[in-house]
Design an enzyme around this catalytic site. Structure first.
Site, PDB file in Angstrom:
ATOM      1  N   GLU A 289      80.515  46.722 109.281  1.00 38.87           N
ATOM      2  CA  GLU A 289      80.409  45.252 109.180  1.00 38.87           C
ATOM      3  C   GLU A 289      80.146  44.975 107.543  1.00 38.87           C
ATOM      4  O   GLU A 289      79.739  45.668 106.947  1.00 38.87           O
ATOM      5  CB  GLU A 289      79.187  44.646 110.085  1.00 38.87           C
ATOM      6  CG  GLU A 289      77.797  45.649 109.710  1.00 38.87           C
ATOM      7  CD  GLU A 289      76.675  44.306 109.662  1.00 38.87           C
ATOM      8  OE1 GLU A 289      76.918  43.190 109.122  1.00 38.87           O
ATOM      9  OE2 GLU A 289      75.612  44.881 109.780  1.00 38.87           O
TER      10      GLU A 289
ATOM     11  N   LYS B  22      66.275  44.252 114.288  1.00 38.99           N
ATOM     12  CA  LYS B  22      65.498  44.044 113.092  1.00 38.99           C
ATOM     13  C   LYS B  22      63.944  43.902 113.492  1.00 38.99           C
ATOM     14  O   LYS B  22      63.598  43.132 114.483  1.00 38.99           O
ATOM     15  CB  LYS B  22      66.019  42.825 112.203  1.00 38.99           C
ATOM     16  CG  LYS B  22      67.201  43.480 111.418  1.00 38.99           C
ATOM     17  CD  LYS B  22      67.756  42.240 110.615  1.00 38.99           C
ATOM     18  CE  LYS B  22      69.210  42.090 110.505  1.00 38.99           C
ATOM     19  NZ  LYS B  22      70.058  42.161 111.568  1.00 38.99           N
TER      20      LYS B  22
HETATM   21  N1  PSU Z   1      71.652  45.345 109.669  1.00 42.36           N
HETATM   22  C1  PSU Z   1      70.907  45.382 108.615  1.00 42.36           C
HETATM   23  N2  PSU Z   1      71.179  44.259 107.771  1.00 42.36           N
HETATM   24  C2  PSU Z   1      71.732  43.064 108.040  1.00 42.36           C
HETATM   25  C3  PSU Z   1      72.513  43.010 109.463  1.00 42.36           C
HETATM   26  C4  PSU Z   1      72.116  43.944 110.164  1.00 42.36           C
HETATM   27  O1  PSU Z   1      70.477  46.296 108.068  1.00 42.36           O
HETATM   28  O2  PSU Z   1      71.892  41.932 107.144  1.00 42.36           O
HETATM   29  C5  PSU Z   1      73.304  41.721 109.700  1.00 42.36           C
HETATM   30  C6  PSU Z   1      74.368  41.899 110.852  1.00 42.36           C
HETATM   31  O3  PSU Z   1      75.649  41.394 110.360  1.00 42.36           O
HETATM   32  C7  PSU Z   1      73.650  41.361 112.074  1.00 42.36           C
HETATM   33  C8  PSU Z   1      73.114  40.122 111.368  1.00 42.36           C
HETATM   34  O4  PSU Z   1      74.685  41.087 113.030  1.00 42.36           O
HETATM   35  O5  PSU Z   1      72.461  40.551 110.338  1.00 42.36           O
HETATM   36  C9  PSU Z   1      72.279  39.266 112.252  1.00 42.36           C
HETATM   37  O6  PSU Z   1      72.313  38.210 111.987  1.00 42.36           O
HETATM   38  P1  PSU Z   1      71.631  37.002 112.926  1.00 42.36           P
HETATM   39  O7  PSU Z   1      70.090  37.327 113.157  1.00 42.36           O
HETATM   40  O8  PSU Z   1      71.840  35.615 112.199  1.00 42.36           O
HETATM   41  O9  PSU Z   1      72.605  36.838 114.066  1.00 42.36           O
END
Ligand code: PSU
Ligand code: MN
Length: 301
Positions: free
Chosen positions: A21, A156
């Site tokens: 990604e 996360k």
């Molecule tokens: N993993 C990481 N750093 C990130 C992400 C994932 O170590 O920045 C990103 C991915 O693209 C994931 C997004 O889909 O964070 C999630 O964002 P949100 O919580 O707005 O859905």
């Protein structure tokens, strides 16, 4: 959709391909380490024998397998690439903009491209204030409707991990630890939540995925913990988290800005140590994803 020759050839020849990604590069990590991490992930996939396909949108064109120059262009701050979830892709194409894809956005494109494995750092999930904010990452619903293996170090640690595991259950997403029954905690190797299943090898993951997709159209999350000796110090983690949540509250951020703001404050508070851990874990995930893609391809050949 424009596919890099190397990726289309690998798919035609039934070789392993791993989708990567770009939100982690553009919105998730600070420059200049972000580009380095993207290159390290691609190198890790290659070292396993698979082919990397970094996915993003440039001037309204989906690119599967960004070249190194294209990736740099996408990450160029002046171009202000948007953060694109699955629901944003069609609109972004119509508007002809640049965009980095989240896990949700990336797997939507990967599935159409015929790619069956993806690697990221930490999956999105249910935010801690979700009872009020309703903030739950579209990564979860996207994984519930996409037949793909996603390798991540859990979700996360800024999230409500217990609630996220419950949602993954409801949504029918298969979850297994990689050589562990403990769900990883992103920057930490163990979130404190245990898992029903552990898978012990890339071949076993491939076999589990083959079985899963006969009965389900949902994905499989392979939760790969960071090594104990590379994880973020526990106290530093908890202090940074407290500061990050307070910062988000103070700024009143919502929607797609929440996660980037929390990660940026983690990086500031930990004086870059969280960035190093993030780098280590995502590269390890790319390596494992490459090995899994090799096994999936091998079983088909
Ligand atoms: N993993 C990481 N750093 C990130 C992400 C994932 O170590 O920045 C990103 C991915 O693209 C994931 C997004 O889909 O964070 C999630 O964002 P949100 O919580 O707005 O859905
Ligand atoms: Mn959100």
């Amino acid at each position: 959709m424009r596919m890099h020759d190397e990726v289309s050839t690998a798919l035609k020849e039934d070789r392993g391909v791993v989708a990567l990604e770009t939100t982690i590069v553009v919105q998730g990590l600070p420059a200049p380490v972000n580009i380095e991490v993207a290159r390290d992930c691609e190198a890790a996939v290659r070292s396993s024998g698979s082919v990397p396909a970094t996915i993003g949108i440039l001037e309204g064109e989906i690119v599967v397998g960004l070249t190194s120059e294209e990736l740099e262009r996408l990450a160029e701050p002046s171009r202000q690439a948007a953060k694109l979830s699955a629901r944003d892709i069609g609109i972004a194409l119509a508007r002809g903009v640049d965009g980095a894809t989240t896990v949700a956005g990336t797997i939507a494109i990967a599935e159409k491209a015929g790619i069956e494995v993806m690697a990221t750092g930490g999956l999105g999930g249910v935010h801690r204030d979700a009872a009020h904010s309703f903030d739950e990452s579209a990564d979860l619903t996207a994984l519930s409707r996409t037949s793909i293996v996603v390798v991540a170090s859990g979700v996360k640690s800024i999230l409500d991990i217990g609630a996220t595991l419950e949602r993954l259950d409801s949504l029918g997403v298969a979850v297994a630890g990689y050589r562990t029954h403990q769900f990883p905690g992103f920057y930490r190797s163990d979130s404190g939540f245990s898992l029903d299943w552990s898978l012990e090898s890339p071949a076993q993951v491939a076999a589990a995925f083959r079985g899963h997709r006969r009965f389900s159209s949902a994905g499989l999350l392979v939760a790969n913990p960071i090594d104990d000796d590379h994880q973020l110090d526990g106290q530093l983690h908890d202090d940074a988290l407290e500061s990050a949540l307070a910062m988000a509250e103070r700024l009143g951020v919502s929607g797609k800005d929440v996660t980037p703001v929390l990660l940026a404050e983690f990086a500031r508070f930990s004086e870059g140590r969280s960035v190093k851990v993030n780098q280590d874990l995502v590269v390890a995930n790319a390596l494992l994803a490459g090995a899994i893609a090799m096994e999936i391809a091998r079983a088909r050949a």
